[in-house]
Structures are given as C-alpha cells and as structure tokens.
Design an enzyme around this catalytic site. Structure first.
Site, PDB file in Angstrom:
ATOM      1  CG  ASN A 134      -1.811  -1.162   1.323  1.00  0.00           C
ATOM      2  OD1 ASN A 134      -2.370  -1.562   0.315  1.00  0.00           O
ATOM      3  ND2 ASN A 134      -1.953  -1.741   2.504  1.00  0.00           N
ATOM      4  CG  HIS A 135       3.008   2.715  -3.332  1.00  0.00           C
ATOM      5  ND1 HIS A 135       3.848   3.188  -4.319  1.00  0.00           N
ATOM      6  CD2 HIS A 135       3.318   1.405  -3.199  1.00  0.00           C
ATOM      7  CE1 HIS A 135       4.611   2.213  -4.765  1.00  0.00           C
ATOM      8  NE2 HIS A 135       4.297   1.111  -4.102  1.00  0.00           N
ATOM      9  CB  THR A 136       1.751   6.833   1.988  1.00  0.00           C
ATOM     10  OG1 THR A 136       0.963   7.675   2.823  1.00  0.00           O
ATOM     11  CG2 THR A 136       2.684   7.690   1.128  1.00  0.00           C
TER      12      THR A 136
END
Length: 209
Positions: free
Chosen positions: A83-85
């Site tokens: 999960n990229h921020t």
C-alpha cells in the site's frame, strides 16, 4: 499412529494438499490445526513465499488463520507494504529509497500506509485466487468466493464475492449462526469431533450438544 494434525501431507499420495501449520516457519504467521492448503500450480509448502505477499518484518503485522480452514490454490494475503501511502502528494515511495534522497532509514515505513493484521477465523473457505488485503478480519464460517478481492471485514458465516468483495448471503439463519458461534465445535477434542462428524456434515445442529 501419529497425531493427525501434525502430519504435513494428510492424504496418501497427495503432495498438493497440506496441513498448512506444519509448513509455516515465519513467527508472524500462525495457523490452526487441520487448516488445509491445496496448490496444483506450485509446491504448497512454499505458501509463505508464494501466497503471503509484502509481509515484511519491519511492519510487525501478522497473519492469523484459524482451525479447519480450507484455502484454495492461489489464494493470496496482501500485506501493508503493498500500500503506497495516500497521505502524500505523491504515491512514489521516496522513503524506500532513502539513500538516493538523503532520507532517514528509520522512516522507511512511511512509504506505505500500515493497515495492520489479517485475521482469518475458523472453518473459513477461501476460494481459488482470492485476495485478502491487510487490516481485514474474516469471521468464523465465512466463504470467500473465487477471485474475490476482500477489502473489508467479513461477518461470520457470510458468503462474499466480487471485486471488491461484497456480501452475497448468510449461510444460515441468525439463530443457527449464534448457536454455531456458541458451540465453537472447532475447539472440541479430536475424538469429540470424530464422534460428531455425521451431525456436522448433515447439518443436524440439534445433535451437537
């Protein structure tokens, strides 16, 4: 005679089906007795490598799977580091490349949003190539449809499917579900379960006392 749940391959001549807990080495993964995994594409013993993805020790998140679950080929558990921020103006994981950008190594986990553990209850059936995302809890007795992507918690004894997965129906009446949750037959002794298999399979909940 060996204790049944301590066997890696429970079916004679079948190396595609395993009791999963006996193939687990990662301390951040726990699996209950008799939970089975079948894989006709890869070696099922490689479950940690092929099916538990982006599960980096730095996050301290856990995969917890209960007893008597049935996990089909290709089911995957997708953890936090996938999960990229979304809190940054960019989804690019700058903190991951701290050396290139002169950033502090201790802040590497800020590259992604930590959504927490994946918790699978008891007697859960996870269908072919289903994906369960980090932070999700799947209740006892639930069924996850083939190729479903589970992004939210699943209530006990509920069938879900689709992308993203949505409830299709409950497996039983609320009264029966409450009774099953109270019985917790999966915590019975091996001998008691063996004595009651006919009633469990036939749906005779009145006989399960």
């Amino acid at each position: 005679m060996s204790i049944p749940e301590n066997t890696l391959y429970p079916r004679t001549g079948d190396t595609q089906t395993i009791y999963l807990k006996n193939a687990i080495t990662n301390p951040n993964i726990t699996v209950g007795d008799f939970t089975m995994y079948n894989d006709f594409v890869h070696d099922p013993v490689q479950f940690e490598k092929n099916n538990v993805l982006y599960h980096y020790p730095i996050n301290h998140d856990k995969l917890v799977i209960g007893k008597f679950c049935s996990i089909a080929c290709g089911a995957r558990f997708l953890f936090t580091s996938a999960n990229h921020t979304l809190h940054s103006l960019s989804t690019y994981p700058f903190p991951l490349f701290f050396e290139a950008w002169g950033l502090d190594k201790k802040d590497v986990t800020s590259a992604w949003d930590n959504r927490g553990n994946i918790v699978i209850g008891n007697d859960v059936w996870i269908g072919y190539e289903a994906v369960i995302l980090s932070g999700v809890t799947v209740g006892d007795g639930a069924i996850i449809g083939s190729c479903a992507v589970v992004t939210k918690d699943v209530p006990p004894y509920t069938i879900v499917g689709g992308v993203p997965a949505k409830p299709i129906r409950k497996r039983f009446s609320d009264e029966t579900i409450a009774h099953l949750m109270d019985l917790q037959w999966w915590n019975w002794s091996y001998d008691k379960i063996a004595q009651n298999i006919e009633s469990i399979q036939s749906g005779n909940i009145e006989a399960l006392q």
